[in-house]
Scaffold this motif. Structure first.
Motif, PDB file in Angstrom:
ATOM      1  N   LEU A 152       0.828  -1.206   0.000  1.00 21.96           N
ATOM      2  CA  LEU A 152       0.000   0.000   0.000  1.00 21.96           C
ATOM      3  C   LEU A 152       0.863   1.256   0.000  1.00 21.96           C
ATOM      4  CD1 LEU A 152      -2.885  -0.930   2.484  1.00 21.96           C
ATOM      5  CD2 LEU A 152      -2.946  -0.928  -0.008  1.00 21.96           C
ATOM      6  N   ALA A 153       1.970   1.206   0.742  1.00 22.62           N
ATOM      7  CA  ALA A 153       2.891   2.348   0.766  1.00 22.62           C
ATOM      8  C   ALA A 153       3.485   2.590  -0.620  1.00 22.62           C
ATOM      9  CB  ALA A 153       3.988   2.109   1.791  1.00 22.62           C
ATOM     10  N   ALA A 154       3.834   1.508  -1.300  1.00 20.93           N
ATOM     11  CA  ALA A 154       4.422   1.622  -2.643  1.00 20.93           C
ATOM     12  C   ALA A 154       3.415   2.164  -3.659  1.00 20.93           C
ATOM     13  CB  ALA A 154       4.955   0.271  -3.101  1.00 20.93           C
ATOM     14  N   LEU A 155       2.140   1.821  -3.457  1.00 19.21           N
ATOM     15  CA  LEU A 155       1.100   2.271  -4.391  1.00 19.21           C
ATOM     16  C   LEU A 155       0.798   3.762  -4.245  1.00 19.21           C
ATOM     17  CD1 LEU A 155      -1.487  -0.655  -4.087  1.00 19.21           C
ATOM     18  CD2 LEU A 155      -0.170  -0.060  -6.123  1.00 19.21           C
ATOM     19  N   GLN A 156       1.106   4.316  -3.058  1.00 25.40           N
ATOM     20  CA  GLN A 156       0.801   5.726  -2.767  1.00 25.40           C
ATOM     21  C   GLN A 156      -0.672   6.027  -3.074  1.00 25.40           C
ATOM     22  OE1 GLN A 156       3.842   7.892  -5.036  1.00 25.40           O
ATOM     23  NE2 GLN A 156       5.093   8.003  -3.190  1.00 25.40           N
ATOM     24  N   ALA A 157      -1.514   5.142  -2.576  1.00 24.45           N
ATOM     25  CA  ALA A 157      -2.949   5.228  -2.880  1.00 24.45           C
ATOM     26  C   ALA A 157      -3.755   5.881  -1.764  1.00 24.45           C
ATOM     27  CB  ALA A 157      -3.496   3.826  -3.140  1.00 24.45           C
ATOM     28  N   GLY A 158      -3.080   6.265  -0.675  1.00 24.23           N
ATOM     29  CA  GLY A 158      -3.782   6.884   0.446  1.00 24.23           C
ATOM     30  C   GLY A 158      -2.943   6.843   1.711  1.00 24.23           C
ATOM     31  N   ASN A 159      -3.553   7.269   2.817  1.00 22.67           N
ATOM     32  CA  ASN A 159      -2.859   7.291   4.113  1.00 22.67           C
ATOM     33  C   ASN A 159      -2.962   5.944   4.814  1.00 22.67           C
ATOM     34  OD1 ASN A 159      -2.134  10.041   3.928  1.00 22.67           O
ATOM     35  ND2 ASN A 159      -4.172  10.651   4.613  1.00 22.67           N
ATOM     36  N   ILE A 160      -1.863   5.510   5.413  1.00 24.80           N
ATOM     37  CA  ILE A 160      -1.816   4.213   6.106  1.00 24.80           C
ATOM     38  C   ILE A 160      -1.325   4.420   7.531  1.00 24.80           C
ATOM     39  CG2 ILE A 160      -0.990   1.838   5.968  1.00 24.80           C
ATOM     40  CD1 ILE A 160       0.161   2.753   3.152  1.00 24.80           C
ATOM     41  N   LYS A 161      -1.988   3.752   8.479  1.00 26.72           N
ATOM     42  CA  LYS A 161      -1.539   3.770   9.875  1.00 26.72           C
ATOM     43  C   LYS A 161      -1.563   2.347  10.414  1.00 26.72           C
ATOM     44  CE  LYS A 161      -3.455   8.371  10.869  1.00 26.72           C
ATOM     45  NZ  LYS A 161      -4.461   9.115  11.655  1.00 26.72           N
ATOM     46  N   GLU A 162      -0.654   2.068  11.338  1.00 26.29           N
ATOM     47  CA  GLU A 162      -0.659   0.779  12.033  1.00 26.29           C
ATOM     48  C   GLU A 162      -1.268   0.952  13.415  1.00 26.29           C
ATOM     49  OE1 GLU A 162       2.801  -2.171  11.351  1.00 26.29           O
ATOM     50  OE2 GLU A 162       3.737  -0.181  11.345  1.00 26.29           O
ATOM     51  N   GLN A 163      -1.996  -0.070  13.859  1.00 26.23           N
ATOM     52  CA  GLN A 163      -2.565  -0.112  15.213  1.00 26.23           C
ATOM     53  C   GLN A 163      -3.308   1.181  15.571  1.00 26.23           C
ATOM     54  OE1 GLN A 163      -2.599  -2.937  17.079  1.00 26.23           O
ATOM     55  NE2 GLN A 163      -1.625  -3.871  15.274  1.00 26.23           N
ATOM     56  N   GLU A 164      -4.120   1.633  14.642  1.00 25.79           N
ATOM     57  CA  GLU A 164      -4.908   2.854  14.858  1.00 25.79           C
ATOM     58  C   GLU A 164      -6.112   2.557  15.751  1.00 25.79           C
ATOM     59  OE1 GLU A 164      -6.442   6.846  14.249  1.00 25.79           O
ATOM     60  OE2 GLU A 164      -4.465   5.894  14.269  1.00 25.79           O
ATOM     61  N   PRO A 165      -6.277   3.281  16.904  1.00 27.83           N
ATOM     62  CA  PRO A 165      -7.432   3.039  17.785  1.00 27.83           C
ATOM     63  C   PRO A 165      -8.740   3.388  17.076  1.00 27.83           C
ATOM     64  CG  PRO A 165      -5.745   4.377  18.885  1.00 27.83           C
ATOM     65  CD  PRO A 165      -5.392   4.335  17.429  1.00 27.83           C
ATOM     66  N   LEU A 166      -9.607   2.421  16.949  1.00 27.87           N
ATOM     67  CA  LEU A 166     -10.851   2.648  16.212  1.00 27.87           C
ATOM     68  C   LEU A 166     -11.873   3.444  17.018  1.00 27.87           C
ATOM     69  CD1 LEU A 166     -11.052  -0.773  14.393  1.00 27.87           C
ATOM     70  CD2 LEU A 166     -10.555   1.459  13.373  1.00 27.87           C
ATOM     71  N   LYS A 167     -11.643   3.586  18.321  1.00 26.10           N
ATOM     72  CA  LYS A 167     -12.542   4.435  19.111  1.00 26.10           C
ATOM     73  C   LYS A 167     -12.459   5.886  18.643  1.00 26.10           C
ATOM     74  CE  LYS A 167      -9.356   5.413  22.959  1.00 26.10           C
ATOM     75  NZ  LYS A 167      -9.160   5.266  24.419  1.00 26.10           N
ATOM     76  N   ASN A 168     -11.377   6.231  17.957  1.00 28.12           N
ATOM     77  CA  ASN A 168     -11.248   7.580  17.397  1.00 28.12           C
ATOM     78  C   ASN A 168     -12.067   7.761  16.123  1.00 28.12           C
ATOM     79  OD1 ASN A 168      -9.405   8.060  19.431  1.00 28.12           O
ATOM     80  ND2 ASN A 168      -7.614   7.747  18.135  1.00 28.12           N
ATOM     81  N   HIS A 169     -12.663   6.671  15.650  1.00 32.14           N
ATOM     82  CA  HIS A 169     -13.370   6.722  14.366  1.00 32.14           C
ATOM     83  C   HIS A 169     -14.802   6.186  14.463  1.00 32.14           C
ATOM     84  CE1 HIS A 169      -9.590   7.718  12.292  1.00 32.14           C
ATOM     85  NE2 HIS A 169      -9.037   6.852  13.133  1.00 32.14           N
ATOM     86  N   THR A 170     -15.324   6.038  15.677  1.00 31.48           N
ATOM     87  CA  THR A 170     -16.709   5.591  15.850  1.00 31.48           C
ATOM     88  C   THR A 170     -17.469   6.593  16.702  1.00 31.48           C
ATOM     89  OG1 THR A 170     -16.249   4.290  17.856  1.00 31.48           O
ATOM     90  CG2 THR A 170     -16.021   3.159  15.750  1.00 31.48           C
ATOM     91  N   THR A 171     -18.754   6.726  16.452  1.00 31.59           N
ATOM     92  CA  THR A 171     -19.563   7.688  17.206  1.00 31.59           C
ATOM     93  C   THR A 171     -19.800   7.223  18.650  1.00 31.59           C
ATOM     94  OG1 THR A 171     -21.612   6.678  16.383  1.00 31.59           O
ATOM     95  CG2 THR A 171     -20.724   8.543  15.139  1.00 31.59           C
ATOM     96  N   TRP A 172     -19.596   5.931  18.924  1.00 33.92           N
ATOM     97  CA  TRP A 172     -19.706   5.407  20.286  1.00 33.92           C
ATOM     98  C   TRP A 172     -18.424   5.662  21.095  1.00 33.92           C
ATOM     99  CZ3 TRP A 172     -22.894   0.353  19.613  1.00 33.92           C
ATOM    100  CH2 TRP A 172     -23.973   0.343  20.521  1.00 33.92           C
ATOM    101  N   LYS A 173     -17.351   6.044  20.386  1.00 28.63           N
ATOM    102  CA  LYS A 173     -16.033   6.223  21.014  1.00 28.63           C
ATOM    103  C   LYS A 173     -15.564   4.929  21.682  1.00 28.63           C
ATOM    104  CE  LYS A 173     -16.050  10.504  19.786  1.00 28.63           C
ATOM    105  NZ  LYS A 173     -15.395  10.836  18.513  1.00 28.63           N
ATOM    106  N   ILE A 174     -15.837   3.814  20.992  1.00 31.93           N
ATOM    107  CA  ILE A 174     -15.489   2.478  21.475  1.00 31.93           C
ATOM    108  C   ILE A 174     -14.803   1.732  20.342  1.00 31.93           C
ATOM    109  CG2 ILE A 174     -16.435   0.219  22.171  1.00 31.93           C
ATOM    110  CD1 ILE A 174     -18.736   1.731  23.532  1.00 31.93           C
ATOM    111  N   GLY A 175     -13.814   0.911  20.677  1.00 32.27           N
ATOM    112  CA  GLY A 175     -13.186   0.055  19.669  1.00 32.27           C
ATOM    113  C   GLY A 175     -11.687  -0.030  19.837  1.00 32.27           C
ATOM    114  N   GLY A 176     -11.160  -1.251  19.765  1.00 38.45           N
ATOM    115  CA  GLY A 176      -9.717  -1.475  19.837  1.00 38.45           C
ATOM    116  C   GLY A 176      -9.034  -1.084  18.534  1.00 38.45           C
ATOM    117  N   PRO A 177      -7.755  -1.437  18.387  1.00 37.57           N
ATOM    118  CA  PRO A 177      -6.985  -0.984  17.225  1.00 37.57           C
ATOM    119  C   PRO A 177      -7.238  -1.802  15.962  1.00 37.57           C
ATOM    120  CG  PRO A 177      -5.602  -2.309  18.648  1.00 37.57           C
ATOM    121  CD  PRO A 177      -6.924  -2.178  19.354  1.00 37.57           C
TER     122      PRO A 177
END
Length: 306
Positions: free
Chosen positions: A11-36
Motif C-alpha cells: 500500500l505504501a508503494a502504491l501511494q494510494a492513500g494514508n496508512i496507519k498501524e494499530q490505529e485506535p478505532l474508538k477515534n473513528h466511531t460515534t460510540w467512542k469504542i473500539g480497539g486498534p
C-alpha cells in the motif's frame, strides 16, 4: 501478521492513500469504542481504492469498511485486518436536475441540508442521520416513514476482485435496514439518487422539524451509535424497552438512555463488552417478558471480546 506487514509495504508503494498501524478505532466511531485496527487505510481516491483492493485481496488480508463510524460496535480487541475509511476524498457531488451522483464518503446530513435549501425533496428523512452516503446505502438507512431505497436509482460498487459494477435499486435487494451489501462483499463507491423539485420553504420546514424531533428525543449529548435494535414491527424497540423498565440500566460505562430506550450511551470509558452485555440483557428481558426476539441494528465487528 506477515500478510499485514506485506500489505502495508504494498500500500505504501502504491501511494494510494494514508496508512496507519494499530490505529485506535474508538477515534473513528460515534460510540467512542473500539480497539486498534492492525492496518488503517484512507484511500486518496476511487482509483486509489481500486489499486489497494487488488493488493488486499492478493495478500488475503480481511478487510472492513467504515464511514463516520455510526451504527458500529467494534470489539475491544480491535480488527486483525485492514480497516478502509471512506472519507473526505470520496465526496464528489454532481447534480443534473433532479438526479444526484454522490460519493460514498459524503455526509448524509450535509447532503440533506444542501438539497432542502435548493428546494429538492426526498432527503427530508435523513436530516438527522449521522452517517455517510455509503453507510446509508449499506444499511438502507431510514426514519420518519422513508428510507434510502425510496430515492436510490443505482449504486456503484467495487467488488473484491477489483472490478466495478452498478447495481440498480432492484438489484440491491433492499428491505428494512437491509441491503445485499450486508451479505455479499462489496464497497459502495457512490450512489445515484432521484429527488423531486418542490416548495423550498415546505421542504426545509419538514427537514428542520425532523432534526428538531431527533434533537429533543435522542441523546446525542453522549457518544452513541444511533438506534441499537431493529423495530420488531408492529412493535417499536424503544417502547418495549421502556415499558420493561430498562431505561437507565447501566453495565460498566454503558447505559440505556434515559431519553430514548433504543439508544445505549457511553457515559464514561465504556467497553464494547459493556455494550454487548447490555444488549444481551435487553434481549433476555424482552424475550422473557413479551416473547419477542430483539435483533440488533448495530453491526458487531472484530476479534471476539463480546
Amino acid at each position: 501478521m506477515d500478510k499485514v506487514k506485506n500489505l502495508m509495504k504494498k500500500l505504501a508503494a502504491l501511494q494510494a492513500g494514508n496508512i496507519k498501524e494499530q490505529e485506535p478505532l474508538k477515534n473513528h466511531t460515534t460510540w467512542k469504542i473500539g480497539g486498534p485496527a492492525a492496518l488503517f487505510f484512507e484511500p486518496s481516491s476511487v482509483e486509489g481504492l481500486e489499486k489497494a483492493m487488488k493488493a488486499i485481496v492478493a495478500e488475503e488480508v480481511p478487510w472492513f469498511v467504515i464511514g463516520k463510524g455510526s451504527n458500529l460496535l467494534i470489539s475491544d480487541n480491535g480488527i486483525q485486518g485492514v480497516v478502509i475509511k471512506l472519507g473526505e476524498n470520496m465526496t464528489e457531488l454532481i447534480q443534473d436536475g433532479e438526479t444526484l451522483r454522490v460519493g460514498a464518503g459524503y455526509s448524509l446530513i450535509r447532503l440533506a441540508t444542501i438539497m432542502s435549501k435548493k428546494g429538492y425533496s426526498g432527503l427530508e428523512f435523513a436530516g438527522g442521520i449521522p452517517g455517510t452516503v455509503g453507510g446509508a446505502v449499506f444499511m438502507n438507512a431510514g426514519a420518519h416513514g422513508s428510507d434510502i431505497s425510496q430515492i436510490l436509482q443505482r449504486t456503484r460498487v467495487l467488488l473484491p476482485d477489483g472490478s466495478i459494477t452498478w447495481y440498480t435499486k432492484e438489484e440491491m435487494h433492499f428491505s428494512y435496514r437491509t441491503s445485499r451489501l450486508q451479505t455479499e462483499q462489496g464497497i459502495c463507491l457512490e450512489a445515484e439518487f432521484l429527488l423531486k423539485k418542490g416548495d423550498r420553504e415546505k421542504i426545509t420546514k419538514e427537514m428542520q422539524a425532523n432534526k428538531e424531533y431527533r434533537r429533543h428525543s435522542q441523546p446525542w449529548n453522549y457518544p452513541c451509535c444511533g438506534s441499537v435494535f431493529r423495530n420488531p414491527l408492529p412493535n417499536y424497540a424503544g417502547k418495549l424497552i421502556e415499558e420493561a423498565g430498562l431505561k437507565g440500566h447501566t453495565i460498566g460505562g454503558a447505559q440505556i438512555s434515559e431519553m430514548h430506550a433504543n439508544f445505549i450511551v457511553n457515559i464514561g470509558e465504556a467497553k464494547a463488552a459493556d455494550v454487548m452485555n447490555l444488549i444481551s440483557y435487553v434481549q433476555k428481558t424482552i424475550y422473557d417478558k413479551y416473547g419477542i426476539k430483539m435483533v440488533p441494528e448495530v453491526e458487531l465487528i472484530g476479534e471476539s471480546s463480546f
